[in-house]
Design a protein around this motif. Structure first.
Motif, mmCIF file in Angstrom:
data_model
loop_
_atom_site.group_PDB
_atom_site.id
_atom_site.type_symbol
_atom_site.label_atom_id
_atom_site.label_comp_id
_atom_site.label_asym_id
_atom_site.label_seq_id
_atom_site.Cartn_x
_atom_site.Cartn_y
_atom_site.Cartn_z
ATOM 1 N N ASP A 38 98.266 49.861 53.979
ATOM 2 C CA ASP A 38 98.628 49.315 55.288
ATOM 3 C C ASP A 38 97.362 48.758 55.923
ATOM 4 O O ASP A 38 96.262 48.845 55.343
ATOM 5 C CB ASP A 38 99.249 50.405 56.173
ATOM 6 N N GLU A 39 97.476 48.243 57.085
ATOM 7 C CA GLU A 39 96.295 47.795 57.814
ATOM 8 C C GLU A 39 95.563 48.996 58.398
ATOM 9 O O GLU A 39 96.174 49.936 58.896
ATOM 10 C CB GLU A 39 96.705 46.826 58.933
ATOM 11 N N TYR A 69 94.424 44.317 54.153
ATOM 12 C CA TYR A 69 94.954 45.659 53.912
ATOM 13 C C TYR A 69 93.908 46.567 53.272
ATOM 14 O O TYR A 69 93.032 46.116 52.523
ATOM 15 C CB TYR A 69 96.178 45.606 53.003
#
Length: 335
Positions: A220-221, A298
């Motif tokens: 994810d970020e 990411y």
């Protein structure tokens, strides 16, 4: 009407009841909702007022006669059946006990691990056990001369000198499933990859050519090492208890940077020792590039552990081979 009642009374008396089928036929003909006795009561409205008392008394007598005959026949048939029961059919005896099967200890351990990951919000991903070189090695940042690519460490299904034809192997870890998942799924990704893996290793109490892994991937970020550490510690406490003593130390894996290994203290404070339970790390940017994930946008972490190792720790087993020998004496301990 009284004549009809007498005819019905005679029919009840003459009806033979010698078995269960005849008993049911008697009930249907005379005592059911649409039977002759109930139908007779339905005609009561046609009887003149001055005759109703006499007719009603006669009807009740026929009804009681039919009910009495039914109950007597029912009891008589039940007694006949009990006389025919042999000792082995004695329903008062304690039934024989039969051995019950149970889940294999590896399955029990795997199910417990999966339940923990479910609680942490992970899903399950799966992939093939026969893998190509790209997904098993190249995409995971293994260099061409890495020892894992050697036939002494890996089972090759097809090995080619032609560089345009990929080698096929029995997967050496479940990490290829991570690659396939990232190739086909847009982040965020949070999944585990349980399954069988194969290594060309000599069989011994501590090693086997077949074992099981559970790997985890979170992409994810803004995923950080702090997120990785918190997840590892949470898993260890849920798996081994809140009082588990653990440590994290630097490690090296081609597909993560930085890499961490986790140990737990096993045994008493005096006689125990540190035992490794898993390897982990932040996903290497090269792995993201091979998988089609933008490493500038990411980040993520991955980690993996052996199911056999966890089961050995949990149950105090000293030989990995016992998991695959199907010895009933061993398996019965986990019922």
């Amino acid at each position: 009407m009284l004549d009809d009642i007498k005819v019905l009374e005679q029919e009840v008396q003459e009806f033979e009841v010698n078995n269960e089928d005849q008993l049911e036929a008697f009930r249907l003909e005379f005592l059911s909702r649409n039977g002759k006795v109930q139908s007779m009561f339905k005609n009561m409205g046609k009887v003149p007022k001055e005759d109703r008392a006499q007719v009603g008394k006669a009807m009740n007598q026929v009804k009681m006669l039919a009910e009495s005959k039914f109950e007597d026949a029912q009891q008589s048939l039940a007694q006949d059946q009990s006389k025919d029961l042999s000792a082995k059919d004695d329903l008062s005896l304690t039934p024989p006990s039969y051995p019950l099967g149970s889940l294999h200890p590896l399955t029990q351990t795997l199910e417990e691990m999966k339940s923990i990951f479910y609680r942490l919000g992970f899903t399950i991903a799966d992939g093939p056990e026969i893998e190509d070189d790209f997904h098993n090695f190249t995409a995971l940042n293994f260099p061409p001369n890495h020892p894992a690519r050697d036939e002494q460490d890996t089972f090759f299904i097809r090995k080619n000198e032609d560089p345009d034809v990929q080698d096929l192997v029995l997967r050496t870890h479940t990490s290829p499933v991570q690659i396939r998942l990232m190739e086909n799924t847009e982040p965020p990704i949070r999944a585990i990859m349980p399954g069988r893996v194969y290594r060309n290793e000599a069989v011994s109490p501590k090693s086997y050519f077949l074992f099981h892994q559970v790997e985890a991937l979170y992409v994810d970020e803004n995923v950080s090492v702090a997120d990785l550490k918190e997840t590892l510690v949470t898993f260890a406490k849920l798996m081994f208890g809140t009082d588990v003593k653990y440590r994290l130390r630097p490690g090296f894996f081609p597909f993560t940077e930085p890499s961490l290994e986790m140990d737990v203290w096993w045994g008493s404070e005096k006689d125990g020792k540190w035992l490794e339970i898993l390897g982990s790390g932040m996903v290497d940017p090269n792995v993201f590039k091979h998988s089609g994930v933008d490493p500038e946008k990411y980040t993520g972490f991955a980690w993996g552990m052996g199911v056999e190792r966890i089961a050995i720790l949990r149950h105090g087993i000293d030989d990995i081979r016992t998991f695959y020998e199907n010895d009933v004496r061993f398996l019965e301990q986990f019922n």
